[in-house]
Write an enzyme that holds these catalytic residues in place. Structure first.
Site, PDB file in Angstrom:
ATOM      1  N   LEU A 192       0.827  -1.205   0.000  1.00  0.00           N
ATOM      2  CA  LEU A 192       0.000   0.000   0.000  1.00  0.00           C
ATOM      3  C   LEU A 192       0.863   1.258   0.000  1.00  0.00           C
ATOM      4  CD1 LEU A 192      -2.726  -1.183   2.536  1.00  0.00           C
ATOM      5  CD2 LEU A 192      -3.063  -0.755   0.090  1.00  0.00           C
ATOM      6  N   GLY A 200       4.730   6.872 -10.883  1.00  0.00           N
ATOM      7  CA  GLY A 200       3.773   7.677 -10.137  1.00  0.00           C
ATOM      8  C   GLY A 200       2.508   6.909  -9.832  1.00  0.00           C
ATOM      9  N   LYS A 211      13.280  -3.917 -17.392  1.00  0.00           N
ATOM     10  CA  LYS A 211      12.172  -3.607 -18.298  1.00  0.00           C
ATOM     11  C   LYS A 211      12.488  -4.021 -19.737  1.00  0.00           C
ATOM     12  CE  LYS A 211      10.965   0.343 -15.369  1.00  0.00           C
ATOM     13  NZ  LYS A 211      11.023   1.818 -15.243  1.00  0.00           N
TER      14      LYS A 211
END
Length: 435
Positions: free
Chosen positions: A12, A308, A207
């Site tokens: 969280l 973000g 990635k």
């Protein structure tokens, strides 16, 4: 409307809180587009008392995230814990083994264990989704595996780390040096207290290895990514590149090398010089961008916020919505067992132009020593600039751009110059991307 899809959320932090906020804010729209409601039933994090800016009182709390994989009221587990191994991997394995779908934003875990998890997901008939693991809110995985599915992808490359791109573009705008801009980025929260995963290219390599597997149908080879970060880039390099018509960007690049008739996987993360008229030259700040080149579609550019709470949460929830609609699909665009095991491609024979920067003693004869090494290895110099002082007293910076030559020729020239007392720091070699 169909029964709700029940979701448990492990982790969280910024992204996890963003997922809660997005599902609550857009609940009606999400239900209409997913053709069933998405309902959070359980959450887990290390600190139950922390204020995360969202109301969690309506959800069951599990101190042990592994317990969520066993709950009867959970259909999908979202893993946002992070880390290639440890609790994240244990949760991923248990979730799939218990017949529940797994959604993750964890590029390190997928880069290291993606084939194992994808194989287990296929065997258990559940979905494994990780759109948010690459380039945040940019739907590049979906774009490659669905939108470009009919194309043979020739090359995929781009700016895959927002922290590095912020640092380089800020150096470009302000003329400040790397360490100074990095310190500012840490103060503003753009860079971690330990920024090594970002600035040394490891995050981008994770990635890139995922993108390569999807683009080329190859097995994951994170271990074979040739990786160099941006910590050695000087403000002088930025200025020299600008005077030559380039910007410097950390680029992850992958393709299939067939130079000897056997397909081999080429993967590289390094700072490159990018010409002003290339689309990636205009990607500033913490933005990510990925270019894919296919044999029928031509060049596609995916660009947007690579990190973000909002953008990454958007990618996570999009994966959940796919599962709600019954869209499983192969995690890497084809069954894990059909992904081709490829050897790493050698790079020495690759032909291109390079930028080379030296910090040398400020005395006569040094340029002759450098140019002699270039001559002896067959490296032709297109331009050479001596400008500015190095950080060490009595040193100067010499930069050059080569003509197109095999990379191994440049490497050999650097070996000849190793140990020369006139060379005050290891030379920096950056390849040049053509427009």
């Amino acid at each position: 409307m169909a029964e709700p899809l029940n979701v448990a959320l492990a982790g969280l932090g910024t992204v996890g809180s963003g997922v809660v906020r997005l599902i609550e804010t857009n609940a009606e729209l999400i239900a209409r587009r997913a053709r069933r409601p998405i309902r959070i039933t359980a959450v887990s994090a290390r600190d139950r008392t922390k204020d995360r800016g969202v109301d969690l009182s309506g959800y069951a709390w599990e101190d042990d995230p592994l317990a969520m994989a066993e709950r009867a009221d959970v259909d999908v587990v979202v893993e946002l814990v992070g880390g290639s191994d440890g609790p994240a991997l244990a949760l991923g394995r248990k979730t799939i083994a218990n017949g529940k779908a797994l959604v993750t934003a964890n590029k390190a875990m997928i880069a290291h264990h993606g084939i194992e998890l994808a194989t287990a997901a296929e065997q258990n008939g559940v979905a494994l989704k990780f759109e948010a693991a690459v380039a945040g809110g940019i739907p590049v995985i979906k774009g490659l595996s669905e939108g470009a599915a009919a194309n043979a992808i020739d090359r995929v490359y781009g700016i895959l780390n927002g922290t590095c791109n912020y640092i380089l573009s800020t150096m470009e705008d302000t003329g400040r040096d790397f360490a100074d801009v990095l310190a500012d980025a840490q103060r503003m929260g753009y860079a971690e207290a330990d920024p090594s995963f970002d600035i040394e290219g490891i995050d981008a390599a994770h990635k890139l290895s995922i993108l390569a597997a999807i683009a080329f149908g190859s097995r994951l080879r994170f271990d074979a990514v040739d990786t160099m970060g941006i910590s050695r880039v000087l403000a002088a390099d930025i200025a020299q590149a600008d005077s030559l018509g380039y910007v410097i960007r950390l680029i992850g690049m992958a393709g299939i090398d067939r130079s000897d008739g056997t397909p081999r996987l080429f993967q590289r993360v390094r700072p490159h010089l990018v010409p002003f008229d290339h689309p990636l030259a205009h990607v500033d700040g913490a933005t990510n961008a990925v270019v894919a080149e296919g044999n029928f579609m031509g060049r596609l550019l995916f660009q947007g916020q690579g990190a973000g709470d909002g953008p990454t949460a958007s990618a996570v929830v999009a994966d959940i919505m796919d599962i709600a609609r019954g869209e499983k699909g192969a995690a890497f665009s084809m069954p894990a067992g059909e992904l081709e095991a490829m050897e790493a491609a050698p790079t020495g024979h690759r032909v291109g132009r390079s930028y080379i920067r030296f910090v040398v003693a400020d005395r006569p004869g040094v340029l002759a020593e450098i140019t002699a090494a270039m001559r002896d290895t067959g490296v032709s110099i297109e331009s050479l600039i001596q400008k500015g002082r190095g950080e060490e007293e009595g040193s100067v910076i010499v930069s050059m751009v080569t003509h197109e030559v095999p990379e191994q020729a440049v490497t050999q020239a650097m070996r000849i110059l190793e140990g020369a007392d006139s060379i005050k720091a290891a030379p920096l070699v950056m390849q040049i991307i053509e427009a």
